[in-house]
Design a protein around this motif. Structure first.
Motif, PDB file in Angstrom:
ATOM      1  N   PRO A   1       0.458  -0.956   0.124  1.00 26.73           N
ATOM      2  CA  PRO A   1      -0.412  -0.120  -0.269  1.00 26.73           C
ATOM      3  C   PRO A   1       0.868   1.225  -0.477  1.00 26.73           C
ATOM      4  N   SER A   2       0.347   2.254   0.135  1.00 25.42           N
ATOM      5  CA  SER A   2       1.151   3.921   0.012  1.00 25.42           C
ATOM      6  C   SER A   2       1.153   3.752   1.105  1.00 25.42           C
ATOM      7  N   SER A   3       2.643   4.466   1.054  1.00 24.42           N
ATOM      8  CA  SER A   3       2.837   5.461   2.559  1.00 24.42           C
ATOM      9  C   SER A   3       2.132   6.228   3.015  1.00 24.42           C
ATOM     10  N   PRO A   4       2.083   6.248   4.484  1.00 24.32           N
ATOM     11  CA  PRO A   4       1.289   7.507   5.286  1.00 24.32           C
ATOM     12  C   PRO A   4       1.752   8.711   4.545  1.00 24.32           C
ATOM     13  N   PRO A   5       0.845  10.173   4.974  1.00 24.12           N
ATOM     14  CA  PRO A   5       1.918  11.503   4.923  1.00 24.12           C
ATOM     15  C   PRO A   5       2.754  11.869   5.467  1.00 24.12           C
ATOM     16  N   VAL A   6       3.567  12.550   4.332  1.00 21.34           N
ATOM     17  CA  VAL A   6       5.252  12.842   5.103  1.00 21.34           C
ATOM     18  C   VAL A   6       4.812  14.101   4.872  1.00 21.34           C
ATOM     19  N   PRO A   7       5.959  14.654   5.408  1.00 23.21           N
ATOM     20  CA  PRO A   7       5.971  16.355   5.981  1.00 23.21           C
ATOM     21  C   PRO A   7       6.575  17.086   4.433  1.00 23.21           C
ATOM     22  N   PRO A   8       5.810  18.030   4.367  1.00 25.62           N
ATOM     23  CA  PRO A   8       6.843  19.060   3.168  1.00 25.62           C
ATOM     24  C   PRO A   8       8.273  18.913   3.097  1.00 25.62           C
ATOM     25  N   CYS A   9       8.784  18.554   3.853  1.00 27.66           N
ATOM     26  CA  CYS A   9      10.038  19.005   4.171  1.00 27.66           C
ATOM     27  C   CYS A   9      10.668  18.999   5.235  1.00 27.66           C
ATOM     28  N   THR A  10      12.277  18.067   5.683  1.00 33.96           N
ATOM     29  CA  THR A  10      13.160  17.670   6.754  1.00 33.96           C
ATOM     30  C   THR A  10      14.095  18.569   6.617  1.00 33.96           C
ATOM     31  N   ASP A  11      14.555  18.507   8.023  1.00 34.30           N
ATOM     32  CA  ASP A  11      16.451  18.687   7.776  1.00 34.30           C
ATOM     33  C   ASP A  11      17.627  18.676   6.841  1.00 34.30           C
ATOM     34  N   GLN A  12      17.403  17.163   6.984  1.00 38.48           N
ATOM     35  CA  GLN A  12      18.414  16.701   5.890  1.00 38.48           C
ATOM     36  C   GLN A  12      17.335  16.199   4.440  1.00 38.48           C
ATOM     37  N   ALA A  13      17.841  16.066   3.311  1.00 34.36           N
ATOM     38  CA  ALA A  13      17.299  15.088   2.579  1.00 34.36           C
ATOM     39  C   ALA A  13      17.060  14.134   2.666  1.00 34.36           C
ATOM     40  N   SER A  14      15.617  13.560   2.548  1.00 33.45           N
ATOM     41  CA  SER A  14      15.666  11.642   3.307  1.00 33.45           C
ATOM     42  C   SER A  14      15.146  10.835   1.965  1.00 33.45           C
ATOM     43  N   PHE A  15      14.591   9.992   2.067  1.00 34.75           N
ATOM     44  CA  PHE A  15      13.406   9.351   0.803  1.00 34.75           C
ATOM     45  C   PHE A  15      12.331   8.771   2.223  1.00 34.75           C
TER      46      PHE A  15
END
Length: 409
Positions: free
Chosen positions: A47-61
């Protein structure tokens, strides 16, 4: 010398280790993939992943989704397996995947595929063609039992489409038992061999058998990347040369492996950097150390940087994979016959993702990596694929990850 008390295995020996699990996996009729048809009857889509924040302190996946094919999936009546690379070609909107089948199930080959995803998940993976890789004598590669004199039995591990051309470049880890070292080959899009690219002398099989210098069998040309400006090809060894250091051990990083930079226009190596792979985990297992860790793929990530995928296997704990970002401005090691500590500076590395923390069902033998088309919101998408070793206990795993950018400061 400090490794004499350990037992190391090649990647292909994982099949024997997992034989009990393979028996338990059971038998059944093969799931057949026809051109343009999706992933087989036993495939699983997360299934698709839960919502994620629009940005983070460090680039991530974060995980968009995964698709898993069982060992009975076939395409054109041939088992699908050994997928060791994936490359997206925007020109024809297709993905190119090489199999490391050493002409055992069919002649050496690569597949083309279409992969469909969006912000809601990974929806389908469809193989649409299988193309045979031709040998330098214009004949299909033969298996070991029917090998031709003067022609290696290939072990394809990396493949990239050359930008702005109708060519591919693919690597073979070599046919050491018959005296053939690693190779970097150029072919047409339909697989016809065109030319070999020269390897630095250190990466070639020594003229005389040597226990102290040269590449290790099955630990050679595993990863390949093409720079964003399309002028440079990077070629990564899986493990250290014998003279450069040991393979990783429990709590001890491996010796530095070499990543070579090529000028695509001239097909010549220009420079080279060193990369130090992680140590194997320290554990309390009483089992002998049956393990391996090395670089399974690389990918360009903007000017002066590469993504490096480290993949490992440890008996008792299974597979793991970690994604690093490295800078390519390290010491040029191209002219160094041996990498002596203190005489070079390896590439700096930053951990971006431990795949064990990505929300996957399991982490399998991940060997391929490419950027796919961006999502509608502009996010980059990283696609990965695993090599099932034609092992009933493993799966062919397609993974889609979306990059969460850093927040403005």
């Amino acid at each position: 010398m400090r490794h004499n008390h350990h037992i190391f295995i090649t990647k292909r020996s994982w099949l024997a280790i997992a034989v009990v699990a393979g028996v338990l996996a059971g038998c059944g009729h093969p799931a057949v993939l026809q051109p343009g048809i999706g992933f087989g009857a036993d495939a699983q889509v997360s299934p698709s992943s839960p919502p994620v924040p629009p940005c983070t302190d460090q680039a991530s996946f974060h995980l968009l989704g995964e698709t898993r094919w069982g060992p009975d999936v076939q395409f054109a009546s041939v088992p699908v397996g050994g997928l060791s690379s994936i490359d997206y070609n925007a020109t024809d909107d297709r993905y190119y995947l090489v199999s490391d089948d050493r002409a055992a199930h069919d002649s050496a080959r690569f597949y083309t595929a279409r992969i469909h995803y969006d912000a809601s998940g990974l929806h389908s993976v469809q193989l649409d063609d299988a193309r045979h890789l031709g040998a330098p004598d214009d004949q299909p590669y033969a298996p070991k039992r029917a090998a031709r004199a003067g022609v290696a039995v290939p072990d394809p591990e990396a493949l990239r489409v050359l930008p702005g051309s109708q060519r591919i470049v693919w690597s073979s880890e070599g046919d050491f038992a018959r005296g053939f070292g690693p190779e970097l080959n150029e072919a047409t899009l339909d697989g016809r061999w065109q030319q070999a690219w020269p390897l630095p002398p250190q990466l070639q099989l020594p003229a005389r058998n040597s226990g102290s210098i040269g590449p290790r069998n099955n630990m050679t040309l595993e990863g390949m990347a093409i720079s964003d400006d399309q002028k440079t090809l990077w070629l990564a060894m899986e493990g250290a040369l014998k003279q450069d250091g040991p393979l990783p051990a429990r709590g001890v990083p491996g010796g530095p492996l070499r990543i070579t930079q090529y000028d695509i226009a001239t097909r010549q190596p220009q420079r080279q950097i060193a990369y130090v792979p992680d140590a194997l985990p320290v554990d309390n297992l009483t089992l002998p150390l049956v393990a391996v860790n090395g670089v399974s793929e690389i990918l360009a990530d903007g000017p002066g940087h590469l993504l490096v995928l480290e993949r490992s296997y440890v008996l008792g704990t299974g597979f793991s994979a970690r994604l690093y970002r490295i800078a390519t401005d390290a010491t040029n090691t191209l002219a160094m016959d041996a990498l002596v500590p203190g005489q070079f500076e390896p590439a700096s590395k930053t951990l971006l993702l431990d795949l064990a923390q990505a929300g996957l069902q399991t982490v399998d033998n991940i060997e391929g990596m490419t950027w796919g088309p961006r999502l509608a919101n502009g996010q980059r998408v990283l696609l990965l694929v695993s090599d099932n070793n034609f092992n009933p206990a493993e799966v062919t795993q397609f993974i889609a990850l979306a990059e969460t950018p850093t927040c403005p400061r």
